[in-house]
Structure formats: C-alpha cells, structure tokens
Design a protein around this motif. Structure first.
Motif, PDB file in Angstrom:
ATOM      1  N   ARG A  77       9.703 -40.814  -4.988  1.00  0.00           N
ATOM      2  CA  ARG A  77      10.190 -39.731  -4.512  1.00  0.00           C
ATOM      3  C   ARG A  77      10.791 -39.330  -5.972  1.00  0.00           C
ATOM      4  NH1 ARG A  77      10.381 -37.645   0.085  1.00  0.00           N
ATOM      5  NH2 ARG A  77       9.694 -39.014   1.880  1.00  0.00           N
ATOM      6  N   LEU A  78      11.116 -37.907  -6.076  1.00  0.00           N
ATOM      7  CA  LEU A  78      11.713 -37.495  -7.450  1.00  0.00           C
ATOM      8  C   LEU A  78      13.040 -36.868  -6.954  1.00  0.00           C
ATOM      9  CD1 LEU A  78      12.006 -37.591 -10.619  1.00  0.00           C
ATOM     10  CD2 LEU A  78      10.410 -35.662 -10.587  1.00  0.00           C
ATOM     11  N   VAL A  79      14.336 -37.275  -7.308  1.00  0.00           N
ATOM     12  CA  VAL A  79      15.582 -36.883  -6.889  1.00  0.00           C
ATOM     13  C   VAL A  79      16.545 -36.908  -8.201  1.00  0.00           C
ATOM     14  CG1 VAL A  79      15.424 -38.114  -4.885  1.00  0.00           C
ATOM     15  CG2 VAL A  79      16.425 -39.116  -6.829  1.00  0.00           C
ATOM     16  N   CYS A  80      17.243 -35.827  -7.971  1.00  0.00           N
ATOM     17  CA  CYS A  80      18.067 -35.490  -8.937  1.00  0.00           C
ATOM     18  C   CYS A  80      19.687 -36.473  -8.788  1.00  0.00           C
ATOM     19  CB  CYS A  80      18.945 -34.106  -8.606  1.00  0.00           C
ATOM     20  SG  CYS A  80      19.891 -33.565  -9.897  1.00  0.00           S
ATOM     21  N   ARG A  81      19.782 -37.103  -9.655  1.00  0.00           N
ATOM     22  CA  ARG A  81      20.683 -38.103  -9.760  1.00  0.00           C
ATOM     23  C   ARG A  81      21.703 -37.961 -11.009  1.00  0.00           C
ATOM     24  NH1 ARG A  81      19.983 -44.531  -8.016  1.00  0.00           N
ATOM     25  NH2 ARG A  81      19.053 -43.402  -6.268  1.00  0.00           N
ATOM     26  N   ASP A  82      22.852 -37.675 -10.856  1.00  0.00           N
ATOM     27  CA  ASP A  82      23.785 -37.377 -12.077  1.00  0.00           C
ATOM     28  C   ASP A  82      23.348 -36.324 -12.826  1.00  0.00           C
ATOM     29  OD1 ASP A  82      25.626 -39.254 -10.971  1.00  0.00           O
ATOM     30  OD2 ASP A  82      24.441 -40.887 -12.189  1.00  0.00           O
ATOM     31  N   GLY A  83      22.337 -35.314 -12.243  1.00  0.00           N
ATOM     32  CA  GLY A  83      22.029 -34.138 -12.751  1.00  0.00           C
ATOM     33  C   GLY A  83      20.591 -34.353 -13.415  1.00  0.00           C
ATOM     34  N   GLU A  84      20.217 -35.542 -13.431  1.00  0.00           N
ATOM     35  CA  GLU A  84      18.834 -35.943 -14.106  1.00  0.00           C
ATOM     36  C   GLU A  84      17.770 -36.316 -13.048  1.00  0.00           C
ATOM     37  OE1 GLU A  84      18.349 -35.741 -17.278  1.00  0.00           O
ATOM     38  OE2 GLU A  84      19.951 -34.925 -17.525  1.00  0.00           O
ATOM     39  N   PRO A  85      16.613 -36.125 -13.476  1.00  0.00           N
ATOM     40  CA  PRO A  85      15.522 -36.317 -12.284  1.00  0.00           C
ATOM     41  C   PRO A  85      15.272 -37.804 -12.564  1.00  0.00           C
ATOM     42  CG  PRO A  85      14.467 -34.783 -13.850  1.00  0.00           C
ATOM     43  CD  PRO A  85      15.885 -35.298 -14.444  1.00  0.00           C
ATOM     44  N   PHE A  86      15.212 -38.463 -11.210  1.00  0.00           N
ATOM     45  CA  PHE A  86      15.244 -40.103 -11.252  1.00  0.00           C
ATOM     46  C   PHE A  86      14.319 -40.473 -10.103  1.00  0.00           C
ATOM     47  CE2 PHE A  86      16.654 -43.938  -9.097  1.00  0.00           C
ATOM     48  CZ  PHE A  86      16.768 -44.614  -9.964  1.00  0.00           C
ATOM     49  N   PHE A  87      13.278 -41.506 -10.320  1.00  0.00           N
ATOM     50  CA  PHE A  87      12.406 -41.821  -9.565  1.00  0.00           C
ATOM     51  C   PHE A  87      12.955 -42.997  -8.536  1.00  0.00           C
ATOM     52  CE2 PHE A  87       9.389 -40.408 -12.810  1.00  0.00           C
ATOM     53  CZ  PHE A  87       8.692 -39.699 -11.954  1.00  0.00           C
ATOM     54  N   GLU A  88      12.748 -42.459  -7.176  1.00  0.00           N
ATOM     55  CA  GLU A  88      13.304 -43.550  -6.174  1.00  0.00           C
ATOM     56  C   GLU A  88      12.100 -43.887  -5.285  1.00  0.00           C
ATOM     57  OE1 GLU A  88      17.140 -42.072  -4.288  1.00  0.00           O
ATOM     58  OE2 GLU A  88      15.631 -41.637  -2.870  1.00  0.00           O
ATOM     59  N   GLU A  89      12.195 -45.238  -5.102  1.00  0.00           N
ATOM     60  CA  GLU A  89      11.129 -45.838  -4.065  1.00  0.00           C
ATOM     61  C   GLU A  89      11.264 -44.821  -2.650  1.00  0.00           C
ATOM     62  OE1 GLU A  89       9.922 -49.945  -2.473  1.00  0.00           O
ATOM     63  OE2 GLU A  89      10.948 -50.179  -4.237  1.00  0.00           O
TER      64      GLU A  89
END
Ligand code: PA5
Ligand code: NI
Length: 188
Positions: free
Chosen positions: A173-185
């Motif tokens: 899943r592509l989530v916003c973490r600290d304002g940046e896109p981050f891939f999460e399982e």
C-alpha cells in the motif's frame, strides 16, 4: 478525394477527449472504498467524493480482435487516512495483452504486479512513458496535490479482470508518512 476532419479530438496538453466515440466513467469513494485499509477514515468520508474518472475513445466494439482503445485517466488528489487515492487496478482479461500509459500532468506512481505477485513501481510524471507488458496488473496512485492525469492505449479485446485484485490485492500500500510516499506491506 476530399480530406475529412476527424470527428473526435484529444487536447494534447490536457488529455481531454471530445467528440464521437468518447465514453466516460467516474469512480467515487462509495464505489471504491473497499480498496482502502482505514475503514474508520472511510466511513467518515463523503461516499460521493470522486476518486478517479476515465474518458476513453472507443471507435470499435469491446472485444474486437486487433482493435485499440485510447483513454485518459484522472486520479484526484486525496487520501483515505494515510493511503493515497488510487485506481482499482486490474489484469487484462486476455492476460497476454499489453498497454501503454504516459504521464500528462501531476505526480504519482504506477504499481505493477506480475502473476506470481511480484511487485514493482514506476514514478509517473509529465512525459513519463510506461510499457505495461501482458500478464502484469496495473494501478495508478496519486501522490501529489493536484490531479494525476495519465494517457493510455490498449487492445480493444484486452478486457478488465478486477477479480484477482479484489481477491488477493497488491502486496503493498502506498501511504503518506511524514509528508512523503512510503510503501507499506499490505495486511491480508
Ligand atoms: O485501461 C486501463 O488500464 C485504464 O484505462 C484503467 O482502466 C483506468 O485507469 C481505471 O483503472 P481501473 O480500470 O483499474 O479502475
Ligand atoms: Ni489496463
């Protein structure tokens, strides 16, 4: 012989299609909510919110062997919880059919997954060109603040197979973490 004007047009700057043979569809949060993992955020959101729309120029019947379709997808900026707005994603029903995507405007990610579930991602920006081989599921994700507009061309007999994605989904899943896109399982 007389030169005729084509009855359809594409605005080459915006991807907007008009004229004969153009069909369009809209997908709202109410229709695509199952894609997103944060169910509390989903139930707090307006189900009529537009997540994405597709315009396509279909000069031939769906299923025509050797024909082509041409379209423009617009994924709206937004998130459900931390997860960016995205398309449903699909394999083609005729699994061997490939497709071209190209970035028209905005910023996002093209998530690609082969039949073994192996996944990779390409950055989509204005002018980026993406060849999606047969056997590869594809999903667009808008990671920006404005519309992500992407052109596409695909075989008119490709069809859309949403079932496999609805069934097992993409592994990330592509989530916003600290304002940046981050891939999460993706939790399954
Ligand atoms: O043919 C394509 O791959 C695109 O036109 C998509 O259909 C479009 O982006 C919408 O995505 P989906 O069909 O996964 O809902
Ligand atoms: Ni496709």
């Amino acid at each position: 012989m007389k030169t005729e004007k084509s009855s359809s047009r594409v605005d080459v700057r915006t991807g907007k299609l008009s004229g004969e043979g153009v069909v369009s569809s809209v997908r709202t949060l109410g229709q695509t909510g199952g894609l997103f993992s944060d169910k509390a955020a989903l139930s707090a959101a307006d189900p009529d919110t537009v997540v994405y729309s597709v315009e396509s120029h279909e000069a031939t019947e769906a299923g025509t062997r050797g024909g082509l379709f041409f379209g423009t997808s617009t994924v709206k900026p937004g998130r459900v919880g931390d997860e960016y707005f995205m398309t449903k994603g699909h394999f083609h029903s005729r699994i061997e059919c490939a497709e071209y995507y190209w970035g028209i405007s905005g910023r996002g990610v093209l998530l690609l997954m082969d039949e073994s579930g192996s996944c990779r991602a390409e950055e989509v920006t204005e002018g980026s060109l993406h060849y999606i081989p047969g056997g590869v599921a594809h999903r667009l994700i808008n990671t920006g603040e404005v519309d992500l507009v992407v052109g596409a061309c695909w075989p008119s007999d490709a069809g859309h197979d949403y079932a496999a994605i609805a069934d097992r989904g993409f592994p990330v899943r592509l989530v916003c973490r600290d304002g940046e896109p981050f891939f999460e399982e993706a939790a399954r």
